[in-house]
Scaffold this motif. Sequence first.
Motif: not given
Length: 255
Positions: A91-110
């Motif tokens: 499990x990745x450690x939460x990083x607000x600079x990496x785990x952004x809303x834009x990345x969440x949108x990419x993962x949701x689409x994936x």
Amino acid sequence: DECSGDFGLAMQFLAVGPVEAECYMIKYAVDGWGADKLLLHSILCGRSNDDMILLKKTYYKLFTDDLTARIAGEVGGDLKKILLSAVQAAEEEFDPDYHTRDKAAEDAEAIYKAGQGRWGTDENKMAKIIVLSPPKYLKLINEVYADTYGYTLFKAFEKELGRLGGEAALFTLGMKLKPYETVAHLIKKATKGLGTNETLLTCNIIRYQDIMGHVYIAHEQLFEKSIHKRIVDETSGSYKHILTAVLDKAFPQYE
């Protein structure tokens, strides 16, 4: 024999520390003919990295056996992929600079493309995102997914994943997003249908003592019934007394 059967098993698990007890539960689940897959995924999925590392070390110390290799030899299919991902403590450690809303949108689409958006389902890709995502980030993916596609990740996984793998993925998702409700559902599941799954019930009551107060409240809100009442209705004799004693210690009764 008073110390055999369900009562004896509960006493064995209570006689050791919590991590050792979970190791004995895993050993119980993999010994004999066919692994107890439900018990396995309920113990292995949704843990923090630190918890999993400690569990693997303790398992090896007790049984001189590698937990990852043992799990790999006991299960197959989607379930194997999910359990092995969980056991790897990745499990990745939460990083607000990496785990952004834009990345969440990419993962949701994936996730959508791996499931709803294609012929056949890429279970591995869907499960991997769930297992690797830290809880705070997974909540964000769930929000974005629901906003974009009109239903939650829970619904997506229910629709798309094979039964055993799907149950483990849903449980992982639940333990990260709604742990108390997820455990409450697991306790109900142990007593649902024809006959009680005493082993699962025993393990649930013993394993979750530290959060039982929250689970108890969630269970009453979900099912309008106390866990105490569920145990009294479904069990008997010394076994009933030991489970209610454990429960009373974690969440005292004043009925």
